[in-house]
Write an enzyme that holds these catalytic residues in place. Structure first.
Site, mmCIF file in Angstrom:
data_model
loop_
_atom_site.group_PDB
_atom_site.id
_atom_site.type_symbol
_atom_site.label_atom_id
_atom_site.label_comp_id
_atom_site.label_asym_id
_atom_site.label_seq_id
_atom_site.Cartn_x
_atom_site.Cartn_y
_atom_site.Cartn_z
ATOM 1 N N ARG A 1 32.020 43.710 -33.032
ATOM 2 C CA ARG A 1 32.061 45.178 -32.968
ATOM 3 C C ARG A 1 33.110 45.705 -32.011
ATOM 4 O O ARG A 1 33.563 46.838 -32.122
ATOM 5 C CB ARG A 1 30.689 45.703 -32.541
ATOM 6 C CG ARG A 1 29.649 45.453 -33.615
ATOM 7 C CD ARG A 1 28.273 45.715 -33.097
ATOM 8 N NE ARG A 1 28.128 47.124 -32.748
ATOM 9 C CZ ARG A 1 27.105 47.602 -32.066
ATOM 10 N NH1 ARG A 1 26.153 46.808 -31.651
ATOM 11 N NH2 ARG A 1 27.028 48.891 -31.787
ATOM 12 N N LYS B 1 18.076 31.695 -39.067
ATOM 13 C CA LYS B 1 16.709 32.066 -38.775
ATOM 14 C C LYS B 1 16.681 33.018 -37.586
ATOM 15 O O LYS B 1 17.667 33.017 -36.831
ATOM 16 C CB LYS B 1 15.855 30.829 -38.511
ATOM 17 C CG LYS B 1 16.231 30.082 -37.216
ATOM 18 C CD LYS B 1 15.341 28.917 -36.985
ATOM 19 C CE LYS B 1 14.123 29.276 -36.179
ATOM 20 N NZ LYS B 1 14.360 29.461 -34.750
ATOM 21 N N HIS C 1 18.618 24.146 -38.448
ATOM 22 C CA HIS C 1 19.548 23.139 -37.910
ATOM 23 C C HIS C 1 18.871 21.778 -37.696
ATOM 24 O O HIS C 1 19.536 20.760 -37.608
ATOM 25 C CB HIS C 1 20.258 23.649 -36.650
ATOM 26 C CG HIS C 1 19.423 23.652 -35.414
ATOM 27 N ND1 HIS C 1 18.521 24.649 -35.126
ATOM 28 C CD2 HIS C 1 19.347 22.779 -34.377
ATOM 29 C CE1 HIS C 1 17.947 24.394 -33.970
ATOM 30 N NE2 HIS C 1 18.425 23.257 -33.485
ATOM 31 N N LYS D 1 20.123 17.200 -38.132
ATOM 32 C CA LYS D 1 20.119 16.195 -37.065
ATOM 33 C C LYS D 1 20.176 14.790 -37.650
ATOM 34 O O LYS D 1 19.512 14.497 -38.644
ATOM 35 C CB LYS D 1 18.887 16.361 -36.164
ATOM 36 C CG LYS D 1 18.952 17.655 -35.356
ATOM 37 C CD LYS D 1 17.944 17.670 -34.244
ATOM 38 C CE LYS D 1 17.862 19.044 -33.608
ATOM 39 N NZ LYS D 1 18.569 19.207 -32.358
ATOM 40 N N GLU E 1 10.572 21.294 -25.100
ATOM 41 C CA GLU E 1 11.799 21.717 -24.419
ATOM 42 C C GLU E 1 11.516 21.919 -22.942
ATOM 43 O O GLU E 1 10.425 22.364 -22.571
ATOM 44 C CB GLU E 1 12.292 23.043 -24.996
ATOM 45 C CG GLU E 1 12.633 23.000 -26.459
ATOM 46 C CD GLU E 1 13.156 24.349 -26.929
ATOM 47 O OE1 GLU E 1 14.362 24.571 -26.840
ATOM 48 O OE2 GLU E 1 12.340 25.171 -27.359
ATOM 49 N N ASP F 1 8.933 30.861 -34.066
ATOM 50 C CA ASP F 1 10.273 30.409 -33.668
ATOM 51 C C ASP F 1 10.508 28.935 -34.014
ATOM 52 O O ASP F 1 11.617 28.549 -34.367
ATOM 53 C CB ASP F 1 10.433 30.620 -32.150
ATOM 54 C CG ASP F 1 11.840 30.299 -31.649
ATOM 55 O OD1 ASP F 1 12.803 30.676 -32.344
ATOM 56 O OD2 ASP F 1 11.969 29.669 -30.581
ATOM 57 N N HIS G 1 11.190 24.536 -38.037
ATOM 58 C CA HIS G 1 11.610 23.179 -37.655
ATOM 59 C C HIS G 1 10.484 22.141 -37.835
ATOM 60 O O HIS G 1 10.680 21.100 -38.432
ATOM 61 C CB HIS G 1 12.076 23.129 -36.201
ATOM 62 C CG HIS G 1 13.189 24.086 -35.888
ATOM 63 N ND1 HIS G 1 14.193 24.381 -36.774
ATOM 64 C CD2 HIS G 1 13.468 24.810 -34.779
ATOM 65 C CE1 HIS G 1 15.028 25.246 -36.232
ATOM 66 N NE2 HIS G 1 14.608 25.521 -35.019
ATOM 67 N N LYS H 1 7.817 25.442 -24.753
ATOM 68 C CA LYS H 1 8.905 25.624 -23.797
ATOM 69 C C LYS H 1 8.377 25.285 -22.410
ATOM 70 O O LYS H 1 7.180 25.300 -22.178
ATOM 71 C CB LYS H 1 9.396 27.077 -23.838
ATOM 72 C CG LYS H 1 10.042 27.435 -25.180
ATOM 73 C CD LYS H 1 11.189 28.397 -25.020
ATOM 74 C CE LYS H 1 11.818 28.731 -26.356
ATOM 75 N NZ LYS H 1 12.915 27.825 -26.726
#
Ligand code: BG6
Length: 486
Positions: A47, A145, A175, A179, A213, A232, A237, A337
């Site tokens: 932008r 996503k 993604h 892998k 994670e 998420d 996944h 997480k």
């Protein structure tokens, strides 16, 4: 790897986090490896009126340092010659006309439009692209996503995109499917006869799939607080990994053969009742704690997260696939997480021997276990019991280890690199078909509804741990334990 055909890669959201963190580094690696056709251009759209020079300065500042040891001045300079920049306001028709002029309408040329923007803009962008004829047969559209918030919003996006593009032009990216270890799982299952007879309820006690994670929500608090771990990570996944573990052997590697088999798995997932949501799902949220010895704030203290937020940062659940191969075998899925370790792995626990002849009691677990590690270091380990050296007949757990980096010296492509090259080459097999994701939403939606209706708040866990204690309880009720607890 052979070179791609000539292409135009257009990044909507070219100054955004995903483009700078993942997409451009991935294309740089492919360029450096000589995989990109010399006539391949990268058009970044943003932008701000940066001009090409301004954009290249951003790449120098933000992409270059990320390349680490892979940086090479000559390769970098020649990579930058592929880059173009255009200012584009997603709602301004004239900007799309200019883009169409730059790209032309040659159907024999591969034109990839990668929508690395907020999903709220997908409908608008696709409409404008179609209006200027940039939906011709040579154009492919990549959708990042999250695709929707629930089944209804997902279908609304599909309907809008589907009015402008045919299904075989639409690449819905996950993604995780790019892998290396995920691809290897397919190779192991369908390239070897060894495991197939064992790959079923008669021999498998349970399956565990973990994506843990260490990171918290970083700068994505606003997005994450609206989303949570179930939407998420698990809806996409983890369910995709589950499909690859559980699917029947496809007739070929043809895109529809593979995706058709995955869809059958999703359709066989047993729906959760309201009671199941309480007894078979653990919802968690991290509080203060420490990661690698350093104190970190709790989720509710993160930037742009509501101080009374009830969004989950952890979810563990027990799924069941109601078909002949898997009936009765628990599939434990878990993601979080701020966990103790960054690890993504699939664990297949085989059943105990039917009769123990050795003095040492075997306990709950036979020790026969296949561990497929996706990250941080890709490997496959086959655990079994072996005799400890010495007089006594003592059994110990031992393993055969296939470390992919030691075994194969070839360069490793990152997931995004592989998937971007697949789009340029027109290979759809590693992208999700419309019906697959719809089915995944249909399974996940009732969980979210039940959490909301019954006000099920997440259980707290300290950052730097393996999640709420209830997560271990979930497995122990089924006579199992998480792999790291063995
Ligand atoms: C993304 C999620 O899809 O995957 C992020 O939105 C998550 O929240 C990321 O951090 C994890 O990917 P990887 O490849 O680092 O395991």
């Amino acid at each position: 790897m052979s070179s791609t055909p000539a292409f135009d890669m257009v990044f909507f959201g070219g100054t955004g986090d995903l483009a700078l963190r993942k997409l451009l580094p991935a294309l740089y690696q492919a360029h450096k490896a000589g995989t990109l056709h010399p006539d391949g251009l990268i058009h970044a759209l943003g932008r701000k009126a940066l001009g090409l020079e301004g954009y290249l300065a951003i790449l120098d500042e933000q992409v270059r340092p990320r390349l680490g040891a892979d940086f090479n001045e000559q390769a970098w300079q020649s990579f930058l010659r592929r880059i173009r920049f255009q200012r584009l306001e997603s709602g301004t028709a004239a900007d799309y006309e200019q883009l169409a002029q730059t790209l032309g309408h040659d159907e024999s040329r591969n034109t990839v439009c990668y929508l690395a923007t907020a999903p709220q803009l997908f409908t608008q962008i696709c409409g404008h692209l179609a209006a200027v004829g940039l939906n011709h047969a040579g154009v492919r559209i990549v959708l990042e996503k999250p695709l929707g918030h629930d089944l209804e919003s997902y279908e609304a996006i599909n309907a809008a995109v589907g009015r402008c593009f045919r299904e075989n032009q639409i690449y819905r990216i996950d993604h995780y499917l790019g892998k290396e270890a995920v691809q290897n799982l397919m190779a192991i299952r369908f390239g070897n006869a060894l495991f197939e007879p064992l790959w079923r309820r008669e021999w498998i006690e349970n399956v565990q799939i973990t994506i843990a994670e260490e990171l918290g929500v970083e700068e994505r608090g606003e997005f994450y607080d609206r989303t949570g771990a179930l939407r998420d990570m698990l809806q996409n996944h983890l369910l995709q990994l589950l499909c690859i573990v559980a699917m029947e052997p496809p007739a070929s590697l043809d895109e529809d053969a593979v995706r058709g088999e995955k869809l059958k798995v999703l359709k066989s997932l047993k729906p959760f009742t309201a009671e199941d949501v309480i007894s078979k799902i653990v919802r968690g949220q991290y509080g203060r704690g420490a990661i690698n010895g350093l104190p970190v704030p709790g989720y509710r203290e993160e930037h742009k997260v509501a101080p009374d937020s009830n969004t989950e940062t952890f979810v563990a659940l027990q799924a069941e696939i109601a078909n002949w191969r898997w009936a009765g075998v628990p599939f434990f899925l878990r993601t979080g997480k701020r966990m103790q370790e960054r690890v993504a792995e699939i664990v297949i626990n085989f059943r105990n021997v039917p009769h123990a002849v050795f003095p040492k009691p075997l306990g709950l677990h036979s020790g026969n276990r296949l561990v497929i590690r996706l990250q941080p270091k890709e490997s496959i380990r086959l655990y079994f019991l072996a005799k400890e050296p010495g007089d006594a007949m003592n059994l110990q757990s031992a393993y055969l280890n296939l470390d992919f980096h030691t075994m194969f010296k070839a360069r490793w492509a990152d997931a995004y690199e592989r998937l971007l090259l697949d789009v340029i080459r027109g290979r759809l097999a590693l992208f999700m078909r419309r019906d697959e994701l719809a089915q995944a939403w249909a399974w996940v939606d009732p969980i979210i509804d039940s959490w909301e209706q019954n006000r099920i708040a997440p259980r707290p866990y300290a950052a730097g741990t393996w999640g709420p204690a209830a997560s271990s309880g979930l497995l122990s009720r089924a006579g199992a334990i998480w792999h790291e607890e063995t």
